[in-house]
Design a protein around this motif. Structure first.
Motif, PDB file in Angstrom:
ATOM      1  N   ARG A 131       2.263   1.743  -3.468  1.00  0.00           N
ATOM      2  CA  ARG A 131       1.458   2.164  -4.428  1.00  0.00           C
ATOM      3  C   ARG A 131       0.975   3.755  -4.297  1.00  0.00           C
ATOM      4  NH1 ARG A 131      -3.061   0.333  -7.465  1.00  0.00           N
ATOM      5  NH2 ARG A 131      -2.253  -1.751  -7.056  1.00  0.00           N
ATOM      6  N   LEU A 132       0.932   4.302  -2.930  1.00  0.00           N
ATOM      7  CA  LEU A 132       0.988   5.608  -2.775  1.00  0.00           C
ATOM      8  C   LEU A 132       1.863   6.484  -3.260  1.00  0.00           C
ATOM      9  CD1 LEU A 132      -0.813   5.580   1.052  1.00  0.00           C
ATOM     10  CD2 LEU A 132      -2.050   6.002  -1.060  1.00  0.00           C
ATOM     11  N   SER A 133       3.164   5.938  -3.087  1.00  0.00           N
ATOM     12  CA  SER A 133       4.231   6.694  -3.570  1.00  0.00           C
ATOM     13  C   SER A 133       4.245   6.644  -5.015  1.00  0.00           C
ATOM     14  CB  SER A 133       5.646   5.754  -3.080  1.00  0.00           C
ATOM     15  OG  SER A 133       6.802   6.433  -3.428  1.00  0.00           O
TER      16      SER A 133
ATOM     17  N   LYS B  58       0.900  -1.221  -0.117  1.00  0.00           N
ATOM     18  CA  LYS B  58       0.041   0.080   0.007  1.00  0.00           C
ATOM     19  C   LYS B  58       0.826   1.145   0.044  1.00  0.00           C
ATOM     20  CE  LYS B  58      -3.699   2.211   2.466  1.00  0.00           C
ATOM     21  NZ  LYS B  58      -4.798   1.994   3.860  1.00  0.00           N
ATOM     22  N   ALA B  59       1.961   1.245   0.767  1.00  0.00           N
ATOM     23  CA  ALA B  59       2.698   2.408   0.785  1.00  0.00           C
ATOM     24  C   ALA B  59       3.566   2.437  -0.482  1.00  0.00           C
ATOM     25  CB  ALA B  59       3.893   2.303   2.006  1.00  0.00           C
TER      26      ALA B  59
ATOM     27  N   GLU C 299       1.621   6.805  -6.987  1.00  0.00           N
ATOM     28  CA  GLU C 299       0.725   7.684  -7.259  1.00  0.00           C
ATOM     29  C   GLU C 299       0.862   9.075  -7.252  1.00  0.00           C
ATOM     30  OE1 GLU C 299      -2.431   7.110  -8.763  1.00  0.00           O
ATOM     31  OE2 GLU C 299      -2.858   4.887  -8.462  1.00  0.00           O
ATOM     32  N   ARG C 300       1.658   9.264  -6.008  1.00  0.00           N
ATOM     33  CA  ARG C 300       2.091  10.590  -5.653  1.00  0.00           C
ATOM     34  C   ARG C 300       2.772  11.242  -6.622  1.00  0.00           C
ATOM     35  NH1 ARG C 300       3.354   9.394  -1.030  1.00  0.00           N
ATOM     36  NH2 ARG C 300       5.720   9.094  -1.305  1.00  0.00           N
TER      37      ARG C 300
END
Length: 323
Positions: A181-183, A178-179, A185-186
């Motif tokens: 993926r967020l990175s 999840k971390a 996406e960011r």
């Protein structure tokens, strides 16, 4: 007449915009999904090309304005759409303004300003067209960069590397966390920054390398790229790198380029997306459905070592899997 006809023609072009997009499947999907927004912008602006530019501006990093069209693809559209407007709108307006001045026998201030504005618009479009024609000897190559997690679970057994997961000497690639993926996406919206850094590694002008659409997967990210390849680059590669009498194709040039800079690309993408060394980048000219999903793929320890050192082509993957 010279307002409504171009407006109607722009509206008709907007309705068939996906037919003008050649290879960029993600951009086609974006325009299909956001067709109402795009048509609304065409009605508001009165032009198809300004609407395409806005939808591809990546404004605010929003997917609403990130169609995924590259600058190369926008320039190709501009040559058609801008000249189309010039022929249907600006040139007829100049003719009518001159004819009106001749009929009334006076060149009023309003006519002068209108004629000068139309002439500047025509001149600007023609200069832009001539400038881009000078780049006609450059071939635009489209390809995909796959940022992929290559984590594997290995255990020591009898002094040999064995695989904890998978059957027959293979192990499933790990899904991104999840971390991670967020990175991704960011940072995926910072396309211009990434393309400039890539151009620095390649030693070319930033306009030669363009990043288009990107698609998240369970294993990482797929990015569509366009790259300008000049005949002089192919000749130089033929003489210094390959040394063969036959011609060098643009695809062979791209493959050789990524082979040379693979380590630098891996480092760049890891830093840009704030990821660990578990991720690597590979270059593909086409992606099958299985390669896009990547969840059914298996990798061997040999392939992991290869991908950690360099970018490999699709043919290399097949050879390694057979081994």
């Amino acid at each position: 007449l010279f307002v409504m006809v171009p407006f109607i023609m722009n509206f008709l072009i907007a309705m068939s915009i996906t037919k003008r997009i050649k290879r960029n499947e993600s951009a086609k999907a974006w325009f299909a999904a956001h067709s109402k927004l795009f048509i609304f912008l065409v009605i508001i602006t009165g032009g198809c090309y300004p609407s395409v530019q806005l939808c591809s501006s990546n404004a605010f990093g929003s997917t609403m304005f990130s169609s995924g069209l590259t600058r190369h693809e926008l320039r190709e559209m501009a040559q058609v759409l801008i000249l189309f407007n010039v022929v249907l709108e600006n040139l007829p307006q100049i003719v009518c303004q001159i004819a009106y001045a001749a009929i009334i026998g006076d060149m009023t201030t309003a006519i002068i300003f209108a004629t000068v504005a139309s002439a500047i618009s025509v001149l600007s479009a023609m200069i832009s067209h001539c400038v881009h024609r000078r780049l006609a000897d450059a071939e635009i190559i489209g390809y995909y960069l796959v940022l992929q997690c290559e984590r594997v679970k290995l255990t020591q057994m009898n002094g040999m590397d064995s695989l904890e997961d998978g059957d027959h000497g293979s192990v499933s690639q790990s899904q991104i966390t999840k971390a991670e993926r967020l990175s991704i996406e960011r940072n995926r919206g910072r396309r211009r920054t990434l393309s400039k850094k890539m151009a620095e590694i390649f030693g070319v002008a930033p306009s030669f390398v363009n990043i288009g659409s990107s698609q998240m997967t369970s294993r990482g990210l797929i990015m569509f790229m366009t790259h300008s390849v000049f005949a002089s680059d192919l000749d130089l590669l033929q003489q210094k790198e390959i040394g063969r009498t036959g011609g060098v194709s643009p695809k062979a040039f791209i493959e050789n380029l990524y082979l040379v800079v693979s380590k630098q690309m891996n480092v760049l993408f890891r830093r840009h997306f704030e990821l660990s060394s578990d991720f690597s980048v590979s270059c593909h000219f086409a992606l099958s459905m299985r390669e896009r999903i990547m969840s059914e793929h298996t990798v061997t320890p040999m392939r992991v070592r290869i991908m950690s050192e360099r970018v490999i082509s699709n043919s290399d993957i097949d050879v390694v899997q057979e081994q």
